[in-house]
Design a protein around this motif. Sequence first.
Motif, PDB file in Angstrom:
ATOM      1  N   GLU A   7      20.078  57.666  41.853  1.00 38.43           N
ATOM      2  CA  GLU A   7      21.189  58.101  41.008  1.00 38.43           C
ATOM      3  C   GLU A   7      21.551  59.552  41.304  1.00 38.43           C
ATOM      4  O   GLU A   7      22.715  59.930  41.291  1.00 38.43           O
ATOM      5  CB  GLU A   7      20.829  57.949  39.523  1.00 38.43           C
ATOM      6  N   ASP A   8      20.523  60.356  41.592  1.00 41.00           N
ATOM      7  CA  ASP A   8      20.749  61.760  41.923  1.00 41.00           C
ATOM      8  C   ASP A   8      21.553  61.867  43.209  1.00 41.00           C
ATOM      9  O   ASP A   8      22.532  62.603  43.288  1.00 41.00           O
ATOM     10  CB  ASP A   8      19.388  62.460  42.063  1.00 41.00           C
ATOM     11  N   VAL A   9      21.176  61.101  44.204  1.00 40.94           N
ATOM     12  CA  VAL A   9      21.818  61.171  45.506  1.00 40.94           C
ATOM     13  C   VAL A   9      23.211  60.547  45.483  1.00 40.94           C
ATOM     14  O   VAL A   9      24.175  61.133  45.977  1.00 40.94           O
ATOM     15  CB  VAL A   9      20.938  60.490  46.579  1.00 40.94           C
ATOM     16  N   GLY A  10      23.340  59.372  44.866  1.00 47.02           N
ATOM     17  CA  GLY A  10      24.609  58.662  44.917  1.00 47.02           C
ATOM     18  C   GLY A  10      25.574  58.968  43.794  1.00 47.02           C
ATOM     19  O   GLY A  10      26.769  58.736  43.912  1.00 47.02           O
ATOM     20  N   GLY A  11      25.068  59.481  42.675  1.00 49.31           N
ATOM     21  CA  GLY A  11      25.934  59.786  41.548  1.00 49.31           C
ATOM     22  C   GLY A  11      26.378  58.570  40.760  1.00 49.31           C
ATOM     23  O   GLY A  11      27.244  58.670  39.906  1.00 49.31           O
ATOM     24  N   ILE A  12      25.780  57.394  41.040  1.00 58.54           N
ATOM     25  CA  ILE A  12      26.113  56.169  40.319  1.00 58.54           C
ATOM     26  C   ILE A  12      24.894  55.747  39.505  1.00 58.54           C
ATOM     27  O   ILE A  12      23.796  55.627  40.035  1.00 58.54           O
ATOM     28  CB  ILE A  12      26.492  55.017  41.278  1.00 58.54           C
ATOM     29  N   VAL A  13      25.098  55.526  38.208  1.00 57.40           N
ATOM     30  CA  VAL A  13      24.021  55.101  37.324  1.00 57.40           C
ATOM     31  C   VAL A  13      24.375  53.734  36.752  1.00 57.40           C
ATOM     32  O   VAL A  13      25.501  53.526  36.305  1.00 57.40           O
ATOM     33  CB  VAL A  13      23.816  56.109  36.163  1.00 57.40           C
ATOM     34  N   LYS A  14      23.435  52.824  36.799  1.00 55.83           N
ATOM     35  CA  LYS A  14      23.587  51.520  36.149  1.00 55.83           C
ATOM     36  C   LYS A  14      22.875  51.621  34.805  1.00 55.83           C
ATOM     37  O   LYS A  14      21.654  51.553  34.743  1.00 55.83           O
ATOM     38  CB  LYS A  14      22.952  50.406  36.993  1.00 55.83           C
ATOM     39  N   PRO A  15      23.627  51.847  33.724  1.00 51.94           N
ATOM     40  CA  PRO A  15      22.966  52.029  32.432  1.00 51.94           C
ATOM     41  C   PRO A  15      22.352  50.737  31.912  1.00 51.94           C
ATOM     42  O   PRO A  15      22.659  49.645  32.386  1.00 51.94           O
ATOM     43  CB  PRO A  15      24.076  52.532  31.518  1.00 51.94           C
ATOM     44  N   ASP A  16      21.498  50.873  30.927  1.00 51.85           N
ATOM     45  CA  ASP A  16      20.769  49.761  30.331  1.00 51.85           C
ATOM     46  C   ASP A  16      21.738  48.650  29.905  1.00 51.85           C
ATOM     47  O   ASP A  16      22.587  48.866  29.039  1.00 51.85           O
ATOM     48  CB  ASP A  16      19.979  50.270  29.131  1.00 51.85           C
ATOM     49  N   PRO A  17      21.620  47.458  30.481  1.00 55.97           N
ATOM     50  CA  PRO A  17      22.544  46.361  30.150  1.00 55.97           C
ATOM     51  C   PRO A  17      22.332  45.783  28.754  1.00 55.97           C
ATOM     52  O   PRO A  17      23.155  44.999  28.280  1.00 55.97           O
ATOM     53  CB  PRO A  17      22.260  45.309  31.222  1.00 55.97           C
ATOM     54  N   ASP A  18      21.263  46.179  28.068  1.00 52.13           N
ATOM     55  CA  ASP A  18      21.021  45.696  26.705  1.00 52.13           C
ATOM     56  C   ASP A  18      21.939  46.366  25.688  1.00 52.13           C
ATOM     57  O   ASP A  18      21.965  45.968  24.525  1.00 52.13           O
ATOM     58  CB  ASP A  18      19.573  45.944  26.294  1.00 52.13           C
TER      59      ASP A  18
END
Length: 115
Positions: free
Chosen positions: A57-68
């Motif tokens: 996430e640090d390198v790519g800048g994309i975060v997949k947040p908690d799907p719950d």
Amino acid sequence: DASSECFALLASLAGSVEKGHDVVFECENGDTIGGSRLLLAHASPYYERLLCGGTAEDVGGIVKPDPDFSSAAHLALLGQLHAIGCAPLPASLDVRLELLCLAAKVRGAPSGEGG
């Protein structure tokens, strides 16, 4: 007053993705939420580890947040973190409850979980 306006402005920095955002949260339902790595890292040890610790996430800048949790809950949490906890709460009581649960989960999560 001026401080309320300042915190509202900071909270508004979390939202629809714009060119000034350096991190993007891609929610399970397809919604995207832009944010400031600097503000999030300073507001939360969880996000500091996630966004500044050499993770994907640090390198790519994309975060997949908690799907719950809904994108509305993630947006509310990011808004609160951007405004140092001084943003207005969501109008929906369901989203407020979800926000509390998400905040509790992120607070206790190692950097590889939650968020």
